[in-house]
Design a protein around this motif. Sequence first.
Motif, PDB file in Angstrom:
ATOM      1  N   VAL A 187       0.812  -1.210   0.000  1.00 13.92           N
ATOM      2  CA  VAL A 187       0.000   0.000   0.000  1.00 13.92           C
ATOM      3  C   VAL A 187       0.855   1.273   0.000  1.00 13.92           C
ATOM      4  CG1 VAL A 187      -1.911  -1.190   1.126  1.00 13.92           C
ATOM      5  CG2 VAL A 187      -0.200  -0.015   2.516  1.00 13.92           C
ATOM      6  N   ALA A 188       2.098   1.198   0.469  1.00 13.85           N
ATOM      7  CA  ALA A 188       2.927   2.414   0.535  1.00 13.85           C
ATOM      8  C   ALA A 188       4.397   2.022   0.508  1.00 13.85           C
ATOM      9  CB  ALA A 188       2.617   3.218   1.795  1.00 13.85           C
ATOM     10  N   ILE A 189       5.231   2.943  -0.025  1.00 12.07           N
ATOM     11  CA  ILE A 189       6.683   2.756  -0.084  1.00 12.07           C
ATOM     12  C   ILE A 189       7.342   4.056   0.378  1.00 12.07           C
ATOM     13  CG2 ILE A 189       8.668   2.352  -1.585  1.00 12.07           C
ATOM     14  CD1 ILE A 189       6.934   0.626  -3.332  1.00 12.07           C
ATOM     15  N   ASP A 190       8.264   3.932   1.349  1.00 11.95           N
ATOM     16  CA  ASP A 190       8.989   5.092   1.888  1.00 11.95           C
ATOM     17  C   ASP A 190       8.035   6.190   2.353  1.00 11.95           C
ATOM     18  OD1 ASP A 190      11.438   3.887   1.513  1.00 11.95           O
ATOM     19  OD2 ASP A 190      11.665   4.683  -0.532  1.00 11.95           O
ATOM     20  N   GLY A 191       6.912   5.779   2.967  1.00  8.37           N
ATOM     21  CA  GLY A 191       5.962   6.737   3.507  1.00  8.37           C
ATOM     22  C   GLY A 191       5.013   7.332   2.491  1.00  8.37           C
ATOM     23  N   GLU A 192       5.167   6.990   1.220  1.00  9.36           N
ATOM     24  CA  GLU A 192       4.311   7.527   0.176  1.00  9.36           C
ATOM     25  C   GLU A 192       3.233   6.498  -0.179  1.00  9.36           C
ATOM     26  OE1 GLU A 192       4.338  10.533  -1.024  1.00  9.36           O
ATOM     27  OE2 GLU A 192       6.142  11.173   0.083  1.00  9.36           O
ATOM     28  N   LEU A 193       1.970   6.954  -0.174  1.00  8.37           N
ATOM     29  CA  LEU A 193       0.848   6.076  -0.480  1.00  8.37           C
ATOM     30  C   LEU A 193       0.822   5.756  -1.972  1.00  8.37           C
ATOM     31  CD1 LEU A 193      -1.630   4.778   0.964  1.00  8.37           C
ATOM     32  CD2 LEU A 193      -2.974   6.732   0.158  1.00  8.37           C
ATOM     33  N   LEU A 194       0.660   4.491  -2.301  1.00  9.86           N
ATOM     34  CA  LEU A 194       0.580   4.079  -3.707  1.00  9.86           C
ATOM     35  C   LEU A 194      -0.817   4.374  -4.262  1.00  9.86           C
ATOM     36  CD1 LEU A 194       2.428   0.624  -3.573  1.00  9.86           C
ATOM     37  CD2 LEU A 194       3.341   2.847  -4.242  1.00  9.86           C
ATOM     38  N   PRO A 195      -0.944   4.497  -5.603  1.00  8.37           N
ATOM     39  CA  PRO A 195      -2.273   4.746  -6.194  1.00  8.37           C
ATOM     40  C   PRO A 195      -3.233   3.601  -5.876  1.00  8.37           C
ATOM     41  CG  PRO A 195      -0.523   5.180  -7.795  1.00  8.37           C
ATOM     42  CD  PRO A 195       0.123   4.512  -6.623  1.00  8.37           C
ATOM     43  N   GLN A 196      -4.474   3.974  -5.567  1.00 10.77           N
ATOM     44  CA  GLN A 196      -5.507   2.988  -5.248  1.00 10.77           C
ATOM     45  C   GLN A 196      -6.024   2.332  -6.522  1.00 10.77           C
ATOM     46  OE1 GLN A 196      -6.998   2.209  -2.068  1.00 10.77           O
ATOM     47  NE2 GLN A 196      -8.045   0.610  -3.218  1.00 10.77           N
ATOM     48  N   PRO A 197      -5.888   1.008  -6.682  1.00 17.68           N
ATOM     49  CA  PRO A 197      -6.456   0.339  -7.868  1.00 17.68           C
ATOM     50  C   PRO A 197      -7.974   0.467  -7.895  1.00 17.68           C
ATOM     51  CG  PRO A 197      -4.855  -1.078  -6.753  1.00 17.68           C
ATOM     52  CD  PRO A 197      -5.130   0.071  -5.851  1.00 17.68           C
ATOM     53  N   ALA A 198      -8.530   0.426  -9.104  1.00 22.44           N
ATOM     54  CA  ALA A 198      -9.973   0.643  -9.260  1.00 22.44           C
ATOM     55  C   ALA A 198     -10.782  -0.474  -8.610  1.00 22.44           C
ATOM     56  CB  ALA A 198     -10.327   0.778 -10.744  1.00 22.44           C
ATOM     57  N   ARG A 199     -10.337  -1.704  -8.743  1.00 20.23           N
ATOM     58  CA  ARG A 199     -11.126  -2.843  -8.255  1.00 20.23           C
ATOM     59  C   ARG A 199     -10.521  -3.494  -7.012  1.00 20.23           C
ATOM     60  NH1 ARG A 199     -12.845  -6.063 -13.844  1.00 20.23           N
ATOM     61  NH2 ARG A 199     -13.898  -4.291 -14.848  1.00 20.23           N
ATOM     62  N   SER A 200      -9.686  -2.796  -6.298  1.00 18.32           N
ATOM     63  CA  SER A 200      -9.048  -3.369  -5.113  1.00 18.32           C
ATOM     64  C   SER A 200     -10.031  -3.385  -3.941  1.00 18.32           C
ATOM     65  CB  SER A 200      -7.800  -2.575  -4.741  1.00 18.32           C
ATOM     66  OG  SER A 200      -7.242  -3.075  -3.556  1.00 18.32           O
ATOM     67  N   GLU A 201     -10.021  -4.489  -3.172  1.00 18.44           N
ATOM     68  CA  GLU A 201     -10.867  -4.596  -1.994  1.00 18.44           C
ATOM     69  C   GLU A 201     -10.216  -3.960  -0.768  1.00 18.44           C
ATOM     70  OE1 GLU A 201     -11.693  -8.694  -1.478  1.00 18.44           O
ATOM     71  OE2 GLU A 201     -12.883  -8.888  -3.330  1.00 18.44           O
ATOM     72  N   VAL A 202      -8.992  -3.511  -0.906  1.00 16.29           N
ATOM     73  CA  VAL A 202      -8.250  -2.927   0.218  1.00 16.29           C
ATOM     74  C   VAL A 202      -8.239  -1.412   0.071  1.00 16.29           C
ATOM     75  CG1 VAL A 202      -6.037  -2.841   1.413  1.00 16.29           C
ATOM     76  CG2 VAL A 202      -6.824  -4.990   0.402  1.00 16.29           C
ATOM     77  N   ASN A 203      -8.605  -0.697   1.138  1.00 13.19           N
ATOM     78  CA  ASN A 203      -8.562   0.760   1.145  1.00 13.19           C
ATOM     79  C   ASN A 203      -7.165   1.190   1.584  1.00 13.19           C
ATOM     80  OD1 ASN A 203      -8.861   3.538   1.682  1.00 13.19           O
ATOM     81  ND2 ASN A 203     -11.042   3.268   2.093  1.00 13.19           N
ATOM     82  N   PHE A 204      -6.370   1.682   0.635  1.00 14.95           N
ATOM     83  CA  PHE A 204      -4.973   2.006   0.918  1.00 14.95           C
ATOM     84  C   PHE A 204      -4.836   3.084   1.990  1.00 14.95           C
ATOM     85  CE2 PHE A 204      -2.623   0.405  -3.130  1.00 14.95           C
ATOM     86  CZ  PHE A 204      -3.239  -0.816  -2.958  1.00 14.95           C
ATOM     87  N   SER A 205      -5.688   4.110   1.953  1.00 18.00           N
ATOM     88  CA  SER A 205      -5.562   5.211   2.905  1.00 18.00           C
ATOM     89  C   SER A 205      -5.848   4.748   4.326  1.00 18.00           C
ATOM     90  CB  SER A 205      -6.524   6.344   2.518  1.00 18.00           C
ATOM     91  OG  SER A 205      -7.874   5.881   2.504  1.00 18.00           O
ATOM     92  N   VAL A 206      -6.774   3.793   4.484  1.00 19.40           N
ATOM     93  CA  VAL A 206      -7.078   3.275   5.824  1.00 19.40           C
ATOM     94  C   VAL A 206      -5.941   2.383   6.321  1.00 19.40           C
ATOM     95  CG1 VAL A 206      -8.667   1.821   7.135  1.00 19.40           C
ATOM     96  CG2 VAL A 206      -9.560   3.438   5.449  1.00 19.40           C
TER      97      VAL A 206
END
Length: 219
Positions: A187-206
């Motif tokens: 979900v993140a690398i070096d503290g930077e949030l990766l782009p959220q995929p359109a059909r991902s079941e995981v909420n990256f920001s959460v």
Amino acid sequence: MSYHAPGTPENVALAQHVNGRLRAEARISNARAFLFRAIGLGAFLGLAGAGLGAAFYGYATMNEVGNASDKLAKALTQALETTTLKTSGEVRLTDNTLKIEGGVPAAKGRPDVSALTGNQGKTEAPASAAAAVRTSFTVFKTVPYLDGSIVTGWNFKGDEQKPEKQYCYVTRPQTFGDGATSNQTTVAIDGELLPQPARSEVNFSVIARSCVWFDPSKL
């Protein structure tokens, strides 16, 4: 004009001629009717034969497709029964503190890499022929999440005081056939949030709120 009396040879001949003409026309009518009936019967038999042929062909085709499906299902079943699934992963330390037995001195909560690996990579060959050895290790910080966990990895190179790279991912168990594996999503690398995929079941920001990034002030 002349009139013939009844029973005269002329009337008899005329009557016979008319009677023969009527019988001939009747036979012609009967022959035509028989011809039409024969044509109708032939057409009916032809269409019935074509229908039966199409029905048998369709049945044979469906039966062949069914047999092919059964054979394919059996082949797939046999292939899955004889296939061995192999999974690979990383060794993770779930404790907050990295501990090493044997009294190796530690600096700021992590091992003295130079003392730990000082004798590794040495050979009897001359120094010019010996290959350089670079030591690296990863510290994992784990937070429980549903039926899985949120893991933050700190990649250290040599004796550096801070990680060269950090990454955070969520992992959850997943069942495949008779075996079990894990589904890992970064979900993140070096503290930077990766782009959220359109059909991902995981909420990256959460998920990113539970990532444990390296902070020298907390060591």
